[in-house]
Scaffold this active site. Sequence first.
Site, PDB file in Angstrom:
ATOM      1  N   LYS A   1      44.354  56.524   8.283  1.00 44.72           N
ATOM      2  CA  LYS A   1      45.060  56.602   9.685  1.00 44.72           C
ATOM      3  C   LYS A   1      46.250  55.896   9.541  1.00 44.72           C
ATOM      4  O   LYS A   1      47.202  56.164  10.222  1.00 44.72           O
ATOM      5  CB  LYS A   1      44.100  55.776  10.720  1.00 44.72           C
ATOM      6  CG  LYS A   1      42.721  56.562  10.853  1.00 44.72           C
ATOM      7  CD  LYS A   1      41.878  55.894  12.189  1.00 44.72           C
ATOM      8  CE  LYS A   1      41.534  54.418  11.683  1.00 44.72           C
ATOM      9  NZ  LYS A   1      40.713  54.357  11.081  1.00 44.72           N
TER      10      LYS A   1
ATOM     11  N   ARG B   1      38.593  52.697  20.137  1.00 45.52           N
ATOM     12  CA  ARG B   1      37.575  52.811  19.316  1.00 45.52           C
ATOM     13  C   ARG B   1      36.116  52.886  19.974  1.00 45.52           C
ATOM     14  O   ARG B   1      35.030  52.745  19.311  1.00 45.52           O
ATOM     15  CB  ARG B   1      37.312  51.212  18.286  1.00 45.52           C
ATOM     16  CG  ARG B   1      37.941  51.435  16.823  1.00 45.52           C
ATOM     17  CD  ARG B   1      37.827  50.285  16.332  1.00 45.52           C
ATOM     18  NE  ARG B   1      37.902  50.227  15.002  1.00 45.52           N
ATOM     19  CZ  ARG B   1      39.066  49.925  14.252  1.00 45.52           C
ATOM     20  NH1 ARG B   1      40.378  49.934  14.585  1.00 45.52           N
ATOM     21  NH2 ARG B   1      39.071  49.720  12.792  1.00 45.52           N
TER      22      ARG B   1
ATOM     23  N   ARG C   1      41.943  48.131  -2.078  1.00 48.75           N
ATOM     24  CA  ARG C   1      43.166  48.156  -1.288  1.00 48.75           C
ATOM     25  C   ARG C   1      43.918  46.871  -1.438  1.00 48.75           C
ATOM     26  O   ARG C   1      43.455  45.842  -1.208  1.00 48.75           O
ATOM     27  CB  ARG C   1      42.993  48.600   0.077  1.00 48.75           C
ATOM     28  CG  ARG C   1      44.076  48.664   0.920  1.00 48.75           C
ATOM     29  CD  ARG C   1      43.798  49.330   2.186  1.00 48.75           C
ATOM     30  NE  ARG C   1      42.924  48.748   3.261  1.00 48.75           N
ATOM     31  CZ  ARG C   1      42.804  49.001   4.499  1.00 48.75           C
ATOM     32  NH1 ARG C   1      43.165  50.073   5.186  1.00 48.75           N
ATOM     33  NH2 ARG C   1      41.997  48.153   5.365  1.00 48.75           N
TER      34      ARG C   1
ATOM     35  N   ARG D   1      42.896  42.505   2.152  1.00 53.57           N
ATOM     36  CA  ARG D   1      42.312  42.048   3.608  1.00 53.57           C
ATOM     37  C   ARG D   1      41.128  41.234   3.162  1.00 53.57           C
ATOM     38  O   ARG D   1      40.119  41.865   2.452  1.00 53.57           O
ATOM     39  CB  ARG D   1      42.249  43.212   4.472  1.00 53.57           C
ATOM     40  CG  ARG D   1      43.406  43.452   5.217  1.00 53.57           C
ATOM     41  CD  ARG D   1      43.293  44.779   5.960  1.00 53.57           C
ATOM     42  NE  ARG D   1      42.330  44.909   6.691  1.00 53.57           N
ATOM     43  CZ  ARG D   1      42.024  45.779   7.683  1.00 53.57           C
ATOM     44  NH1 ARG D   1      42.998  46.698   7.805  1.00 53.57           N
ATOM     45  NH2 ARG D   1      41.041  46.125   8.275  1.00 53.57           N
TER      46      ARG D   1
ATOM     47  N   ARG E   1      31.736  47.527   8.822  1.00 47.97           N
ATOM     48  CA  ARG E   1      32.708  48.293   9.256  1.00 47.97           C
ATOM     49  C   ARG E   1      32.326  49.841   9.550  1.00 47.97           C
ATOM     50  O   ARG E   1      32.608  50.484  10.635  1.00 47.97           O
ATOM     51  CB  ARG E   1      34.015  48.142   8.939  1.00 47.97           C
ATOM     52  CG  ARG E   1      34.755  46.518   9.245  1.00 47.97           C
ATOM     53  CD  ARG E   1      35.446  46.265   8.168  1.00 47.97           C
ATOM     54  NE  ARG E   1      36.858  46.988   8.075  1.00 47.97           N
ATOM     55  CZ  ARG E   1      37.998  47.278   7.265  1.00 47.97           C
ATOM     56  NH1 ARG E   1      37.619  46.658   5.982  1.00 47.97           N
ATOM     57  NH2 ARG E   1      39.073  48.112   7.304  1.00 47.97           N
TER      58      ARG E   1
HETATM   59  P1  AMP Z   1      41.438  47.972  11.315  1.00 45.88           P
HETATM   60  O1  AMP Z   1      42.824  47.314  10.762  1.00 45.88           O
HETATM   61  O2  AMP Z   1      41.859  48.770  12.224  1.00 45.88           O
HETATM   62  O3  AMP Z   1      40.628  48.340  10.183  1.00 45.88           O
HETATM   63  O4  AMP Z   1      40.906  46.701  12.255  1.00 45.88           O
HETATM   64  C1  AMP Z   1      40.608  45.401  11.860  1.00 45.88           C
HETATM   65  C2  AMP Z   1      39.509  44.882  12.796  1.00 45.88           C
HETATM   66  O5  AMP Z   1      40.350  44.499  14.034  1.00 45.88           O
HETATM   67  C3  AMP Z   1      38.301  45.643  12.937  1.00 45.88           C
HETATM   68  O6  AMP Z   1      37.428  45.466  12.246  1.00 45.88           O
HETATM   69  C4  AMP Z   1      38.035  45.134  14.365  1.00 45.88           C
HETATM   70  O7  AMP Z   1      37.579  43.728  14.411  1.00 45.88           O
HETATM   71  C5  AMP Z   1      39.405  44.791  15.054  1.00 45.88           C
HETATM   72  N1  AMP Z   1      39.682  45.882  15.775  1.00 45.88           N
HETATM   73  C6  AMP Z   1      40.979  46.692  15.567  1.00 45.88           C
HETATM   74  N2  AMP Z   1      41.078  47.598  16.483  1.00 45.88           N
HETATM   75  C7  AMP Z   1      39.902  47.476  17.278  1.00 45.88           C
HETATM   76  C8  AMP Z   1      39.629  48.132  18.491  1.00 45.88           C
HETATM   77  N3  AMP Z   1      40.510  49.079  19.127  1.00 45.88           N
HETATM   78  N4  AMP Z   1      38.753  47.478  19.206  1.00 45.88           N
HETATM   79  C9  AMP Z   1      38.120  46.468  18.988  1.00 45.88           C
HETATM   80  N5  AMP Z   1      38.232  45.974  17.801  1.00 45.88           N
HETATM   81  C10 AMP Z   1      39.419  46.293  16.985  1.00 45.88           C
END
Ligand code: AMP
Length: 217
Positions: A16, A91, A130, A163, A174
């Site tokens: 994404k 989400r 990654r 990360r 996740r």
């Molecule tokens: P990502 O970078 O999209 O993988 O997001 C990393 C982390 O940020 C996720 O595992 C959540 O803890 C938090 N996060 C990101 N986007 C959202 C969202 N839309 N709603 C809730 N938590 C989020």
Amino acid sequence: MGRRFIVLLGPPGAGKGTQAARLAQAAGLAHLASGDLFREHLSRGTELGKVAQAYMTRGELVPDDVTTRMIAERLAQPDAATGAVFDGFPRTVAQAEGLDRLLAEHGERVQRAVVIDARREELVRRLTGRWLCRECQTPYHQTSRPPRVPGRCDGCGGELYQRPDDTVEVVERRLAVYEDQTQPLLAWYERAGVLARVDGERDVEAVQRALARAIAS
Ligand code: AMP
């Protein structure tokens, strides 16, 4: 012409972020990545960052109200004047409803929600291998896309890092959270008549072309 809003859905590791950055650049839209916004808050040490950190470390979702408020603030920035590509938001169904309400205030709506998907083993392989640039967020992979100079971004020379939530244990969580809380959104956007699907296991350019077609149709 009104603003354009595109949502990219899909599990962590589907691509994404890579695709949202390319699409936003090509279409002249803001790239709005909720995970990146949380990480920025975290590195600046804001209150929001502190709240988010506990959830992010465990691979859980940050509460809907906190997340939707952060997005509303970001949407008010000048670079979103043409619209946005949402990456990692919404989400949950509650967040999608929140976004709809936010856009409806200006008579606007999500034009397309595109799911980018890949098999579970491929997602785990991508995430656990990654490396990301601290400066420009460009992703690398230790075996399938190594940087030219170890530890340095090819593009900007920034430092690469892994990360803390890309460990096997947190990745498993996740993915489970995605299945439980985010998958229901697919049916929700399907009913709204805006859902499209793209195979995220093809190479980056092929996915980019498929995505462009999905948005044009
Ligand atoms: P990502 O970078 O999209 O993988 O997001 C990393 C982390 O940020 C996720 O595992 C959540 O803890 C938090 N996060 C990101 N986007 C959202 C969202 N839309 N709603 C809730 N938590 C989020």
